[in-house]
Write an enzyme that holds these catalytic residues in place. Sequence first.
Site, PDB file in Angstrom:
ATOM      1  N   LYS A  39       3.702  -6.339   0.510  1.00 51.55           N
ATOM      2  CA  LYS A  39       4.091  -5.199  -0.414  1.00 51.55           C
ATOM      3  C   LYS A  39       5.350  -4.459   0.231  1.00 51.55           C
ATOM      4  O   LYS A  39       5.275  -4.425   1.447  1.00 51.55           O
ATOM      5  CB  LYS A  39       2.781  -4.072  -0.354  1.00 51.55           C
ATOM      6  CG  LYS A  39       1.796  -4.554  -1.071  1.00 51.55           C
ATOM      7  CD  LYS A  39       0.630  -3.386  -1.180  1.00 51.55           C
ATOM      8  CE  LYS A  39      -0.467  -3.820  -2.068  1.00 51.55           C
ATOM      9  NZ  LYS A  39      -1.483  -2.749  -2.148  1.00 51.55           N
TER      10      LYS A  39
ATOM     11  N   GLY B  13       5.245  -1.508  -9.221  1.00 53.73           N
ATOM     12  CA  GLY B  13       4.889  -2.877  -9.223  1.00 53.73           C
ATOM     13  C   GLY B  13       5.904  -3.548  -8.826  1.00 53.73           C
ATOM     14  O   GLY B  13       5.992  -4.896  -8.730  1.00 53.73           O
TER      15      GLY B  13
ATOM     16  N   LYS C 283      -4.962  -7.354   2.921  1.00 48.39           N
ATOM     17  CA  LYS C 283      -5.691  -8.360   2.506  1.00 48.39           C
ATOM     18  C   LYS C 283      -6.061  -8.417   1.104  1.00 48.39           C
ATOM     19  O   LYS C 283      -5.995  -7.124   0.371  1.00 48.39           O
ATOM     20  CB  LYS C 283      -7.332  -7.999   3.135  1.00 48.39           C
ATOM     21  CG  LYS C 283      -8.451  -9.008   2.726  1.00 48.39           C
ATOM     22  CD  LYS C 283      -7.996 -10.559   3.340  1.00 48.39           C
ATOM     23  CE  LYS C 283      -9.094 -11.453   2.698  1.00 48.39           C
ATOM     24  NZ  LYS C 283      -8.813 -12.848   3.378  1.00 48.39           N
TER      25      LYS C 283
ATOM     26  N   GLU D 113      -4.513   6.359  -4.907  1.00 47.35           N
ATOM     27  CA  GLU D 113      -5.063   5.359  -5.675  1.00 47.35           C
ATOM     28  C   GLU D 113      -5.932   4.203  -4.854  1.00 47.35           C
ATOM     29  O   GLU D 113      -5.590   4.254  -3.439  1.00 47.35           O
ATOM     30  CB  GLU D 113      -3.707   4.308  -6.032  1.00 47.35           C
ATOM     31  CG  GLU D 113      -2.690   5.039  -7.226  1.00 47.35           C
ATOM     32  CD  GLU D 113      -1.876   3.921  -7.907  1.00 47.35           C
ATOM     33  OE1 GLU D 113      -2.202   2.776  -7.730  1.00 47.35           O
ATOM     34  OE2 GLU D 113      -1.138   4.468  -8.654  1.00 47.35           O
TER      35      GLU D 113
ATOM     36  N   ASN E 199       0.707   8.546  -5.100  1.00 45.53           N
ATOM     37  CA  ASN E 199       1.884   8.717  -6.165  1.00 45.53           C
ATOM     38  C   ASN E 199       2.402  10.393  -6.013  1.00 45.53           C
ATOM     39  O   ASN E 199       1.389  11.115  -6.296  1.00 45.53           O
ATOM     40  CB  ASN E 199       1.527   8.238  -7.661  1.00 45.53           C
ATOM     41  CG  ASN E 199       1.486   6.908  -7.630  1.00 45.53           C
ATOM     42  OD1 ASN E 199       2.477   6.189  -7.459  1.00 45.53           O
ATOM     43  ND2 ASN E 199       0.360   6.480  -8.085  1.00 45.53           N
TER      44      ASN E 199
ATOM     45  N   ARG F 137       4.083  12.347  -7.670  1.00 45.43           N
ATOM     46  CA  ARG F 137       4.624  12.923  -8.735  1.00 45.43           C
ATOM     47  C   ARG F 137       3.611  12.846 -10.022  1.00 45.43           C
ATOM     48  O   ARG F 137       2.466  12.391  -9.681  1.00 45.43           O
ATOM     49  CB  ARG F 137       5.668  11.894  -9.081  1.00 45.43           C
ATOM     50  CG  ARG F 137       5.280  10.307  -9.548  1.00 45.43           C
ATOM     51  CD  ARG F 137       6.253   9.499  -9.849  1.00 45.43           C
ATOM     52  NE  ARG F 137       5.972   8.080  -9.520  1.00 45.43           N
ATOM     53  CZ  ARG F 137       5.204   7.307 -10.584  1.00 45.43           C
ATOM     54  NH1 ARG F 137       4.970   7.866 -11.525  1.00 45.43           N
ATOM     55  NH2 ARG F 137       4.915   6.047 -10.385  1.00 45.43           N
TER      56      ARG F 137
END
Length: 254
Positions: free
Chosen positions: A92, A99, A135, A209, A224, A226
């Site tokens: 990431k 994404g 992971k 999230e 996030n 926003r």
Amino acid sequence: VNGAAIAWKARAIHPGYGFLAENASLAKLCKKYGIAFEGPSGELIDRMGDKDAARRLMKASGVPIIPGSGILENVDEAKKAAKEIGYPVMLKASAGGGGKGIRLVKTEDELEQAFKTASSEAQQAFGDGRMYMEKYIYPAKHIEVQLLCDEQGHVVCLGERECSIQRNNQKLIEESPCAIMSDALRQKMGEAAVNAAKAAGYVNAGTIEFLLEKTGRFYFMEMNTRIQVEQPVTEWVTGIDLIKEQIRIADGRE
């Protein structure tokens, strides 16, 4: 944008829900010129926009995080981390979002190319190619918890949205409430989201999230900083106008 806002003597700017909404430089410019930015401060955007730093903050605050690594400087470090974590893993981008800069890596043979591609993609999208690793949790539900946080330190949790159905890490369907969520689990996850926001000193609308396993265990993924394009789902369920609340919070109201 700010030049026009100054010329028009604007009192506030709402940045929408795109990448501009997470542009720390814009938020800082608004503050410099006395224009209310209807979102979090530039400092908060920087703090939570760095996914590696956010993970470390959540871990220190007792919020469960996915097992993973710190910033990986090169492919060799990535290989070492993957062996310690165990395949499959998710690469990431530390500055990622939407994404971008994410790759699933199932074996060591895939790692080098995935690292280079994801890092390059992140560099082009965000000007920051730093990568970290987590992971791969599967099967799992992708749950996001909507929060409103005012300048007085109050945090309101407006329930969850499930966004597990995705294509290329882009959400396709949002559902609220999550069909498999029990009242007890909703309470526990909501408390974790509130603790996460308070640990960050967060102000305005934001979303935490999580990944939720079948066992009921869940892990912090990211915040996030926003309003999100998915916000009408929460508005329909709760009857609360999130944009109106953003404006009220930016005006200093409770």
